[in-house]
Design an enzyme around this catalytic site. Structure first.
Site, PDB file in Angstrom:
ATOM      1  CG  ASP A  82      -2.065  -1.070   1.322  1.00 32.61           C
ATOM      2  OD1 ASP A  82      -2.320  -1.399   0.137  1.00 32.61           O
ATOM      3  OD2 ASP A  82      -2.368  -1.461   2.272  1.00 32.61           O
ATOM      4  CG  ASP A  95      -6.523  -1.523  -1.512  1.00 29.31           C
ATOM      5  OD1 ASP A  95      -6.584  -2.888  -1.680  1.00 29.31           O
ATOM      6  OD2 ASP A  95      -5.457  -1.154  -0.999  1.00 29.31           O
TER       7      ASP A  95
END
Length: 159
Positions: free
Chosen positions: A117, A133
């Site tokens: 991330d 995501d």
């Protein structure tokens, strides 16, 4: 007609997965040392994080359960759209975007044991996330919007 639709959907899925993986590669290469890069001052910055769980790091340490669930969900969704079970283009493309995001995070989880991330909103307290995501979230919002619109259309038709 169906073959052309399947080819374009496959291209879209591949492009989203490739974009996701390229951005994660650069995040690992340039941010894993703890560096932070301001993208839009006061709104978004890039900050490397390794997520072993799902959204908001829930259920960390369940790598192979997530791998199995993601493979199963993507397989069922791909069967649904590529077996021409999906009659609406809106629904078809929404599911395709969710599949692309699922595959993007599946690759990370399978190869690294975590999801990379790096997109961090700084204007509010929120989780750090990635392109996959975004795809899953936007595809899911589109999917829910389709289902609500379809339900309202059916109710109106019954009135």
């Amino acid at each position: 007609m169906h073959k052309k639709k399947h080819i374009w959907c496959s291209v879209m899925i591949i492009l989203i997965v490739v974009f996701d993986q390229i951005t994660k590669f650069f995040a690992q290469k340039y941010l894993s040392d703890g560096s932070t890069v301001v993208f839009i001052k006061g709104i978004v910055q890039f900050n490397y994080a390794e997520n072993e769980g799902m959204a908001f790091s829930l259920f960390s340490g369940s790598r192979w359960i997530f791998v199995a669930l993601t493979v199963a969900a993507c397989a069922v969704a791909m069967w649904y759209i590529f077996a021409d079970k999906c009659k609406s283009l809106w629904l078809y493309w929404s599911i395709g975007v969710v599949i692309a995001g699922g595959i993007g995070n599946l690759i990370d989880r399978a190869f690294y044991g975590f999801v990379v991330d790096f997109i961090e909103p700084v204007f509010m307290n929120f989780a750090i996330f990635n392109i996959a995501d975004c795809a899953v979230s936007l595809g899911a919002v589109s999917l829910v919007s389709y289902l609500v619109a379809d339900m309202l259309k059916k109710e109106k038709g019954n009135a």
